[in-house]
Write a protein that holds these residues in place. Structure first.
Motif, PDB file in Angstrom:
ATOM      1  N   GLU A 131       0.890  -1.209  -0.093  1.00  0.00           N
ATOM      2  CA  GLU A 131       0.148  -0.266   0.098  1.00  0.00           C
ATOM      3  C   GLU A 131       1.000   1.312   0.202  1.00  0.00           C
ATOM      4  O   GLU A 131       0.959   2.631  -0.957  1.00  0.00           O
ATOM      5  CB  GLU A 131      -0.681   0.200   1.190  1.00  0.00           C
ATOM      6  CG  GLU A 131      -1.140   1.006   1.417  1.00  0.00           C
ATOM      7  CD  GLU A 131      -2.946   1.206   0.884  1.00  0.00           C
ATOM      8  OE1 GLU A 131      -3.646   0.270   0.915  1.00  0.00           O
ATOM      9  OE2 GLU A 131      -3.806   1.993   0.548  1.00  0.00           O
ATOM     10  N   GLY A 132       1.833   1.164   1.172  1.00  0.00           N
ATOM     11  CA  GLY A 132       2.417   2.694   1.255  1.00  0.00           C
ATOM     12  C   GLY A 132       3.795   2.546   0.006  1.00  0.00           C
ATOM     13  O   GLY A 132       3.762   3.761  -0.989  1.00  0.00           O
ATOM     14  N   LYS A 134       2.376   1.644  -3.188  1.00  0.00           N
ATOM     15  CA  LYS A 134       1.576   2.411  -4.709  1.00  0.00           C
ATOM     16  C   LYS A 134       1.351   3.600  -4.568  1.00  0.00           C
ATOM     17  O   LYS A 134       1.501   4.282  -4.783  1.00  0.00           O
ATOM     18  CB  LYS A 134       0.275   2.090  -4.427  1.00  0.00           C
ATOM     19  CG  LYS A 134       0.827  -0.269  -4.688  1.00  0.00           C
ATOM     20  CD  LYS A 134      -1.100  -0.256  -4.940  1.00  0.00           C
ATOM     21  CE  LYS A 134      -0.959  -2.614  -6.017  1.00  0.00           C
ATOM     22  NZ  LYS A 134      -2.403  -2.259  -5.389  1.00  0.00           N
ATOM     23  N   LYS A 135       0.774   4.176  -2.987  1.00  0.00           N
ATOM     24  CA  LYS A 135       1.443   5.735  -3.244  1.00  0.00           C
ATOM     25  C   LYS A 135       1.869   6.725  -3.042  1.00  0.00           C
ATOM     26  O   LYS A 135       2.491   7.761  -3.395  1.00  0.00           O
ATOM     27  CB  LYS A 135       0.662   5.853  -1.193  1.00  0.00           C
ATOM     28  CG  LYS A 135       0.537   6.954  -0.899  1.00  0.00           C
ATOM     29  CD  LYS A 135       0.502   6.885   0.711  1.00  0.00           C
ATOM     30  CE  LYS A 135      -0.180   9.108   0.847  1.00  0.00           C
ATOM     31  NZ  LYS A 135      -0.822   8.909   2.326  1.00  0.00           N
ATOM     32  N   GLN A 136       3.167   6.103  -2.971  1.00  0.00           N
ATOM     33  CA  GLN A 136       4.330   6.384  -3.560  1.00  0.00           C
ATOM     34  C   GLN A 136       4.742   6.828  -4.590  1.00  0.00           C
ATOM     35  O   GLN A 136       5.482   7.313  -5.447  1.00  0.00           O
ATOM     36  CB  GLN A 136       5.920   6.055  -2.771  1.00  0.00           C
ATOM     37  CG  GLN A 136       7.322   6.701  -2.894  1.00  0.00           C
ATOM     38  CD  GLN A 136       8.389   5.808  -2.081  1.00  0.00           C
ATOM     39  OE1 GLN A 136       8.039   4.496  -1.686  1.00  0.00           O
ATOM     40  NE2 GLN A 136       9.856   6.513  -1.881  1.00  0.00           N
ATOM     41  N   GLN A 137       4.538   5.454  -5.748  1.00  0.00           N
ATOM     42  CA  GLN A 137       4.634   5.265  -6.533  1.00  0.00           C
ATOM     43  C   GLN A 137       3.778   6.415  -7.727  1.00  0.00           C
ATOM     44  O   GLN A 137       4.697   7.294  -8.439  1.00  0.00           O
ATOM     45  CB  GLN A 137       4.251   3.719  -7.748  1.00  0.00           C
ATOM     46  CG  GLN A 137       4.887   3.862  -9.290  1.00  0.00           C
ATOM     47  CD  GLN A 137       4.068   2.343  -8.954  1.00  0.00           C
ATOM     48  OE1 GLN A 137       3.198   1.594  -8.691  1.00  0.00           O
ATOM     49  NE2 GLN A 137       5.246   1.802 -10.705  1.00  0.00           N
ATOM     50  N   LEU A 138       2.346   6.291  -6.834  1.00  0.00           N
ATOM     51  CA  LEU A 138       1.598   8.044  -7.623  1.00  0.00           C
ATOM     52  C   LEU A 138       1.999   9.252  -7.356  1.00  0.00           C
ATOM     53  O   LEU A 138       2.310  10.055  -8.338  1.00  0.00           O
ATOM     54  CB  LEU A 138       0.432   7.164  -7.279  1.00  0.00           C
ATOM     55  CG  LEU A 138      -0.281   6.576  -7.035  1.00  0.00           C
ATOM     56  CD1 LEU A 138      -1.495   6.215  -6.511  1.00  0.00           C
ATOM     57  CD2 LEU A 138      -0.608   6.881  -8.937  1.00  0.00           C
ATOM     58  N   ASP A 139       2.718   9.063  -6.728  1.00  0.00           N
ATOM     59  CA  ASP A 139       3.460  10.506  -5.778  1.00  0.00           C
ATOM     60  C   ASP A 139       4.637  11.100  -7.101  1.00  0.00           C
ATOM     61  O   ASP A 139       5.028  11.983  -7.660  1.00  0.00           O
ATOM     62  CB  ASP A 139       4.273  10.578  -4.362  1.00  0.00           C
ATOM     63  CG  ASP A 139       2.647  10.490  -3.435  1.00  0.00           C
ATOM     64  OD1 ASP A 139       1.638  11.447  -4.205  1.00  0.00           O
ATOM     65  OD2 ASP A 139       2.708  10.521  -2.325  1.00  0.00           O
ATOM     66  N   LYS A 142       3.692  11.725 -10.539  1.00  0.00           N
ATOM     67  CA  LYS A 142       3.463  13.441 -10.793  1.00  0.00           C
ATOM     68  C   LYS A 142       4.737  13.970 -10.524  1.00  0.00           C
ATOM     69  O   LYS A 142       4.919  15.074 -11.613  1.00  0.00           O
ATOM     70  CB  LYS A 142       2.893  14.014  -9.651  1.00  0.00           C
ATOM     71  CG  LYS A 142       1.225  13.159  -9.584  1.00  0.00           C
ATOM     72  CD  LYS A 142       0.055  13.279  -8.826  1.00  0.00           C
ATOM     73  CE  LYS A 142      -0.991  12.491  -8.688  1.00  0.00           C
ATOM     74  NZ  LYS A 142      -1.961  12.943  -7.401  1.00  0.00           N
ATOM     75  N   SER A 203      10.660   3.191   0.446  1.00  0.00           N
ATOM     76  CA  SER A 203       9.635   4.502   0.475  1.00  0.00           C
ATOM     77  C   SER A 203       9.749   4.730   2.716  1.00  0.00           C
ATOM     78  O   SER A 203       9.667   4.078   3.763  1.00  0.00           O
ATOM     79  CB  SER A 203       8.564   3.945   0.586  1.00  0.00           C
ATOM     80  OG  SER A 203       7.140   4.735   1.274  1.00  0.00           O
ATOM     81  N   THR A 205       7.296   6.118   4.066  1.00  0.00           N
ATOM     82  CA  THR A 205       5.954   5.812   4.891  1.00  0.00           C
ATOM     83  C   THR A 205       6.139   5.120   6.155  1.00  0.00           C
ATOM     84  O   THR A 205       7.082   4.317   6.358  1.00  0.00           O
ATOM     85  CB  THR A 205       4.507   5.747   3.899  1.00  0.00           C
ATOM     86  OG1 THR A 205       5.376   4.615   3.476  1.00  0.00           O
ATOM     87  CG2 THR A 205       5.171   6.487   2.888  1.00  0.00           C
ATOM     88  N   GLU A 207       4.172   3.452   6.790  1.00  0.00           N
ATOM     89  CA  GLU A 207       3.246   1.650   7.253  1.00  0.00           C
ATOM     90  C   GLU A 207       5.026   0.313   6.417  1.00  0.00           C
ATOM     91  O   GLU A 207       5.012   0.195   6.382  1.00  0.00           O
ATOM     92  CB  GLU A 207       2.237   1.473   5.955  1.00  0.00           C
ATOM     93  CG  GLU A 207       1.199   1.639   6.224  1.00  0.00           C
ATOM     94  CD  GLU A 207       1.127   3.710   5.801  1.00  0.00           C
ATOM     95  OE1 GLU A 207       0.683   4.747   5.918  1.00  0.00           O
ATOM     96  OE2 GLU A 207       1.965   4.508   5.355  1.00  0.00           O
TER      97      GLU A 207
END
Length: 302
Positions: A131-132, A134-139, A142, A203, A205, A207
């Motif tokens: 989960e962490g 995937k979140k970092q991948q989106l950021d 961008k 990452s 994060t 998590e």
């Protein structure tokens, strides 16, 4: 009468001499005016055109420096993105295997209850880590898109390089038997620097830090030596990553931590710490992590 004629012959006319004197004065005045005008067009020995060109050259050098730093950040983000994608694929494969194992017959689950509970705990950790990531991948996607657009506009020459950042010990030094381990904190990520022979990025994060096997193995090994020090090298955007990573080390493993702000984006030069660098064994395939307590800001800093 003869005397009077002699006086008329010796008379001297001053008109030509005055004309020459007036002309000479006029020439001198013209030279003075020219010199004054020339001086008003110069500043500290340089013309306005030279000053303008010097200012433009300085602006271009600053722009090249900023653009080169952004290019380095972009390359790091791309490398992080590739590594995250690889880790996500591996974690998903492990998740599928563990899920199939946990979904077998009731008799096998009862016979292997302890093993199943342990696997379930690892599965929860993997899900948090995925989960962490995937979140970092989106950021990261961008930020990479913005950096790519900026680099395309600036078109930095490929032969320009940002000078390395030399990390020096602070204060009066440290005891000879101190073992120092370095963790770089930048842009929402942590990087363990050559603790077991190679760098390891993860990452930052909460998590991921709680569930990451390699990071928890690193803290476990460092905690075995009370004279060890984990020194966090904090980039200008790495304060949040430091808080999470150092909080985990301090609260859960009681590891002595320190922090050192790092200016710029140059490559880190740690040569001055060579005699203090510590080494640990590489992380195994799986290391159980301590209870998942949210990281906090560390109490001890050096």
């Amino acid at each position: 009468m003869a005397k009077r004629r002699h006086a008329a012959k010796d008379e001297i006319l001053l008109v030509p001499f005055l004309d020459i004197l007036c002309s000479l004065i006029g020439v001198l005045i013209l030279i003075i005016v020219v010199l004054c005008v020339s001086q008003t067009q110069q500043t500290e020995g340089r013309t306005e055109e030279e000053i303008r060109m010097a200012q433009e050259a300085k602006r271009m050098r600053e722009e090249i420096k900023v653009t080169k730093a952004q290019e380095i950040v972009l390359k790091e983000k791309i490398a992080t993105l590739d590594e995250l994608q690889k880790q996500i694929d591996e974690k998903q494969q492990r998740y599928i295997k563990l899920y199939k194992l946990l979904s077998t017959s009731k008799d096998i689950q009862e016979a292997n209850l302890k093993i199943s509970q342990k696997m379930q705990k690892e599965l929860d950790g993997l899900l948090l880590e995925i989960e962490g990531m995937k979140k970092q991948q989106l950021d990261s996607n961008k930020e990479i898109a913005l950096l790519m657009a900026e680099l395309k506009k600036r078109e930095v020459p490929p032969d320009k390089k940002v000078p390395p950042v030399i990390v020096q010990p602070s204060g009066s030094g440290m005891p000879e038997d101190t073992k120092v381990y370095f963790v770089e904190a930048s842009g929402g990520a942590l990087k363990i620097l050559s603790a077991w022979g190679e760098d390891y990025r993860l990452s930052a994060t909460a998590e991921v830090i709680v569930a990451d096997v390699a990071y928890n193995h690193f803290l476990t090994e460092v905690a075995k030596n009370p004279k060890s020090l984990v020194l966090f090298l904090i980039r200008d955007d790495g304060q949040g990553a430091f808080n999470n990573g150092a909080g985990r080390a301090d609260n859960e493993y009681k590891v002595r931590v320190g922090k050192l702000p790092i200016p710029g984006r140059g490559v880190l030069d740690l040569a001055m710490f060579d005699k203090f660098r510590g080494k640990i064994p590489p992380p195994p395939a799986a290391v159980p992590a301590p209870p998942a307590t949210p990281p906090a800001v560390p109490k001890k800093t050096t």
